[in-house]
Design an enzyme around this catalytic site. Structure first.
Site, PDB file in Angstrom:
ATOM      1  N   GLY A 106     -26.125   2.813  -0.381  1.00 33.83           N
ATOM      2  CA  GLY A 106     -24.951   3.687  -0.295  1.00 33.83           C
ATOM      3  C   GLY A 106     -23.718   2.829  -0.447  1.00 33.83           C
ATOM      4  O   GLY A 106     -23.757   1.779  -1.097  1.00 33.83           O
TER       5      GLY A 106
ATOM      6  N   LYS B 175     -21.205   4.180  -7.202  1.00 33.53           N
ATOM      7  CA  LYS B 175     -20.195   4.447  -8.242  1.00 33.53           C
ATOM      8  C   LYS B 175     -20.314   3.452  -9.393  1.00 33.53           C
ATOM      9  O   LYS B 175     -20.106   3.806 -10.542  1.00 33.53           O
ATOM     10  CB  LYS B 175     -18.794   4.479  -7.642  1.00 33.53           C
TER      11      LYS B 175
ATOM     12  N   ASP C 287       0.850  -1.192   0.000  1.00 32.83           N
ATOM     13  CA  ASP C 287       0.000   0.000   0.000  1.00 32.83           C
ATOM     14  C   ASP C 287       0.881   1.235   0.000  1.00 32.83           C
ATOM     15  O   ASP C 287       1.998   1.199   0.518  1.00 32.83           O
ATOM     16  CB  ASP C 287      -0.931  -0.002   1.217  1.00 32.83           C
TER      17      ASP C 287
ATOM     18  N   THR D 171     -12.909  -2.942  -9.510  1.00 31.94           N
ATOM     19  CA  THR D 171     -14.052  -2.881 -10.422  1.00 31.94           C
ATOM     20  C   THR D 171     -13.721  -1.851 -11.503  1.00 31.94           C
ATOM     21  O   THR D 171     -13.553  -0.667 -11.197  1.00 31.94           O
ATOM     22  CB  THR D 171     -15.316  -2.477  -9.641  1.00 31.94           C
TER      23      THR D 171
ATOM     24  N   ASN E 294     -23.786  -5.636  -9.605  1.00 36.78           N
ATOM     25  CA  ASN E 294     -24.085  -4.555  -8.670  1.00 36.78           C
ATOM     26  C   ASN E 294     -25.278  -3.714  -9.138  1.00 36.78           C
ATOM     27  O   ASN E 294     -26.095  -3.280  -8.325  1.00 36.78           O
ATOM     28  CB  ASN E 294     -22.860  -3.663  -8.457  1.00 36.78           C
TER      29      ASN E 294
ATOM     30  N   CYS F   3     -19.543   0.977  -3.409  1.00 36.58           N
ATOM     31  CA  CYS F   3     -19.677   0.247  -4.683  1.00 36.58           C
ATOM     32  C   CYS F   3     -20.926   0.602  -5.492  1.00 36.58           C
ATOM     33  O   CYS F   3     -20.812   1.029  -6.633  1.00 36.58           O
ATOM     34  CB  CYS F   3     -19.632  -1.251  -4.415  1.00 36.58           C
TER      35      CYS F   3
HETATM   36  P1  NAD Z   1     -10.058   0.932  -0.498  1.00 34.12           P
HETATM   37  O1  NAD Z   1     -10.088   2.378  -0.758  1.00 34.12           O
HETATM   38  O2  NAD Z   1     -10.561   0.378   0.780  1.00 34.12           O
HETATM   39  O3  NAD Z   1      -8.558   0.380  -0.680  1.00 34.12           O
HETATM   40  C1  NAD Z   1      -7.709   0.751  -1.698  1.00 34.12           C
HETATM   41  C2  NAD Z   1      -6.282   0.795  -1.146  1.00 34.12           C
HETATM   42  O4  NAD Z   1      -5.380   1.059  -2.220  1.00 34.12           O
HETATM   43  C3  NAD Z   1      -6.051   1.900  -0.121  1.00 34.12           C
HETATM   44  O5  NAD Z   1      -5.503   1.338   1.047  1.00 34.12           O
HETATM   45  C4  NAD Z   1      -5.060   2.853  -0.806  1.00 34.12           C
HETATM   46  O6  NAD Z   1      -4.164   3.471   0.105  1.00 34.12           O
HETATM   47  C5  NAD Z   1      -4.363   1.918  -1.746  1.00 34.12           C
HETATM   48  N1  NAD Z   1      -3.708   2.549  -2.884  1.00 34.12           N
HETATM   49  C6  NAD Z   1      -4.127   3.595  -3.634  1.00 34.12           C
HETATM   50  N2  NAD Z   1      -3.253   3.855  -4.598  1.00 34.12           N
HETATM   51  C7  NAD Z   1      -2.240   2.970  -4.459  1.00 34.12           C
HETATM   52  C8  NAD Z   1      -1.041   2.740  -5.155  1.00 34.12           C
HETATM   53  N3  NAD Z   1      -0.689   3.491  -6.195  1.00 34.12           N
HETATM   54  N4  NAD Z   1      -0.234   1.743  -4.757  1.00 34.12           N
HETATM   55  C9  NAD Z   1      -0.569   0.992  -3.677  1.00 34.12           C
HETATM   56  N5  NAD Z   1      -1.701   1.164  -2.981  1.00 34.12           N
HETATM   57  C10 NAD Z   1      -2.517   2.140  -3.364  1.00 34.12           C
HETATM   58  O7  NAD Z   1     -10.830   0.281  -1.733  1.00 34.12           O
HETATM   59  P2  NAD Z   1     -11.648  -1.096  -1.746  1.00 34.12           P
HETATM   60  O8  NAD Z   1     -12.984  -0.879  -1.117  1.00 34.12           O
HETATM   61  O9  NAD Z   1     -10.791  -2.194  -1.266  1.00 34.12           O
HETATM   62  O10 NAD Z   1     -11.913  -1.255  -3.311  1.00 34.12           O
HETATM   63  C11 NAD Z   1     -10.879  -1.581  -4.221  1.00 34.12           C
HETATM   64  C12 NAD Z   1     -11.526  -1.953  -5.535  1.00 34.12           C
HETATM   65  O11 NAD Z   1     -12.343  -3.118  -5.361  1.00 34.12           O
HETATM   66  C13 NAD Z   1     -12.459  -0.878  -6.112  1.00 34.12           C
HETATM   67  O12 NAD Z   1     -12.386  -0.911  -7.503  1.00 34.12           O
HETATM   68  C14 NAD Z   1     -13.828  -1.344  -5.659  1.00 34.12           C
HETATM   69  O13 NAD Z   1     -14.840  -0.897  -6.512  1.00 34.12           O
HETATM   70  C15 NAD Z   1     -13.684  -2.850  -5.756  1.00 34.12           C
HETATM   71  N6  NAD Z   1     -14.585  -3.608  -4.864  1.00 34.12           N
HETATM   72  C16 NAD Z   1     -14.821  -3.167  -3.601  1.00 34.12           C
HETATM   73  C17 NAD Z   1     -15.660  -3.912  -2.771  1.00 34.12           C
HETATM   74  C18 NAD Z   1     -15.969  -3.454  -1.380  1.00 34.12           C
HETATM   75  O14 NAD Z   1     -16.889  -4.009  -0.788  1.00 34.12           O
HETATM   76  N7  NAD Z   1     -15.253  -2.504  -0.813  1.00 34.12           N
HETATM   77  C19 NAD Z   1     -16.236  -5.108  -3.238  1.00 34.12           C
HETATM   78  C20 NAD Z   1     -15.932  -5.536  -4.527  1.00 34.12           C
HETATM   79  C21 NAD Z   1     -15.105  -4.767  -5.339  1.00 34.12           C
END
Ligand code: NAD
Length: 437
Positions: A258, A264, A30, A121, A209, A261
């Site tokens: 809300g 957006k 991260d 996503t 979604n 996911c």
């Molecule tokens: P999040 O914001 O919780 O986590 C993303 C992480 O990536 C953060 O910790 C951030 O610091 C890190 N990051 C950003 N830029 C970076 C880089 N250049 N190098 C390394 N780390 C970096 O996001 P999330 O909720 O885990 O979602 C991630 C993806 O998964 C999104 O596309 C989301 O739509 C998808 N998704 C989310 C969920 C959910 O329930 N949250 C479910 C399915 C899919």
């Protein structure tokens, strides 16, 4: 297998930890140094049931490490997962700067064959863009796989360990075999790994979604109609949901969806449709209904007080966008509380885990309580926004003694109007009778 997961948020941290749990060596990466420092001490930066225990265990077993050094993580691993944010841009499309930026770094750091697996996503066509970004900087062989994630926050660990299905989008037999190997331990009961082309896989996530968001908005419209015709949306839900073609889930009327996911992803799919000159009429309506649903609920509160909320003390139970998470992204509570504050209310809020996260949105403009009964002391009304289990059977007698006025606005239909009538409450919910004292 040696795996790296780039992006250690809700998806990346759960995926990385669960892959470590099944015996792989996992490096979670991260850019957020504070997060990495916390994780190295086995402290989870997010609230997710069961996660911290697994992190602790796998750090102890030396299968799970955390770093900010992407280049080194790429060099040390063969399978690289991307779990990076894809937030909405002003026009609704998904911002791919994190995904494509990291793809470039991967390209520059490659030292042999890699499978680059995208869990974020992302819009249709992103796999091609990732491939281009990597191949611009690397001559090494690699495959790109689209592997959308379907976990639910609040039940993410269980969802990851026991998924309904795994979608794998790639045409590479080598990558398919690696993915099947990796996911084998999670699907021992026979749930499928569905292999398809990358574009279909990318679209599958948005379609899933958007379908769920559509169900929610549809039921919210039925609820609004129920209020006009004198029907009860809970009865209609039971009647409709017992048909297996419809199913019981995602039929609960409320203040709308809300989270990070649904909002957006629905708007990104509408934007993709526009880019391809297709007018996705249903999804435009789904978004409109969802926005309106919060307004309708807030209007109920405002009209009860004739829009005179100054000197009114409103208690709010539930701030996170849904129970069992501290995630406040696009939480209905944000808009509802901002409206209440706009009209001069004093807001006393309680959430079992999201108080800290909520401070980023409301700062000191509202008061935060660790206990739900403390929040209702002297309240002119209680507003229930998130249906945490601990709010479902409160001690109404105790609340009657604590509240200045026994009024409840229930944005999640968790109470029985009959019971509240007998207890002498004024009770508003969604798509059901209003109980007036
Ligand atoms: P999040 O914001 O919780 O986590 C993303 C992480 O990536 C953060 O910790 C951030 O610091 C890190 N990051 C950003 N830029 C970076 C880089 N250049 N190098 C390394 N780390 C970096 O996001 P999330 O909720 O885990 O979602 C991630 C993806 O998964 C999104 O596309 C989301 O739509 C998808 N998704 C989310 C969920 C959910 O329930 N949250 C479910 C399915 C899919």
């Amino acid at each position: 297998m040696k795996i790296s997961v780039i992006g250690t948020g809700y998806v990346g941290l759960v995926a990385g930890t669960c892959f470590a749990e099944t015996g792989n060596d996992v490096i979670c990466v991260d850019i957020d140094e504070k997060k990495v420092r916390m994780l190295r001490k086995a402290k989870s930066p997010i609230y997710e049931p069961g996660l911290e225990e697994l992190i602790k265990k796998n750090i102890h077993e030396k299968r799970l490490t955390f770093t900010t050094d992407i280049e080194q993580a790429v060099r040390k691993t063969e399978v690289i997962f991307l779990a990076l944010p894809t937030p909405p841009m002003e026009d609704g499309s998904a911002d791919l700067k994190h995904v494509l930026g990291v793809a470039q770094i991967i390209g520059k750091s490659m030292n042999g064959y890699k499978v680059i697996v995208n869990k974020s996503t992302v819009p249709v066509g992103t796999s091609d863009r990732v491939r281009e970004a990597v191949s611009k900087y690397s001559k090494h062989e690699f495959d790109v796989v689209s592997n959308p994630e379907f976990l639910k926050e609040g039940a993410a660990v269980m969802d990851f360990l026991k998924p309904d299905r795994i979608v794998v989008g790639t045409r590479s037999p080598k990558a398919i075999s690696i993915m099947q190997d990796l996911y084998g331990p999670f699907i021992r009961t026979g749930n499928p790994v569905i292999v398809m082309d990358e574009r279909s896989s990318e679209l599958t996530k948005y379609a899933a979604n958007s379908m769920l968001a559509t169900k929610i908005s549809f039921m919210n419209e039925i609820a609004n109609l129920c209020e006009r015709v004198g029907a009860d949306v809970d009865m209609v839900r039971k009647g409709v949901g017992s048909d297996p073609r419809v199913g019981q889930q995602f039929l609960f009327a409320g203040v709308g969806y809300g989270g990070s996911c649904f909002p957006k992803d629905v708007s990104a799919l509408v934007k993709t449709s526009k880019d391809y000159k297709y007018d996705f009429k249903i999804l435009n309506a789904v978004m409109d209904v969802n926005k309106n649903q919060r307004m309708l609920f807030t209007k109920k509160i405002l009209s009860h007080f004739n829009k005179k909320l100054s000197k009114k003390h409103i208690a709010v139970w539930g701030l996170s966008f849904k129970p069992n998470t501290d995630d406040m992204r696009e939480a209905p509570s944000i808009m509802i509380i901002k409206e209440l504050l706009k009209y001069g209310a004093t807001v006393h809020a309680h959430d079992p885990v999201a108080n800290e996260e909520a401070k980023k949105h409301f700062g000191s403009s509202i008061k935060y309580y660790h206990n739900n009964y403390d929040a209702v002391k002297g309240a002119d009304a209680l507003v229930v926004v998130t249906e945490w289990n601990e709010f479902r059977r409160p001690d109404f007698e105790r609340m009657k003694k604590l509240m200045r006025n026994c009024v409840i606005f229930d944005g999640r239909n968790i109470y029985n109007p009959q019971v509240l009538r007998e207890m002498g409450f004024t009770y508003f919910s969604i798509g059901r009778e209003t109980v007036n004292d």
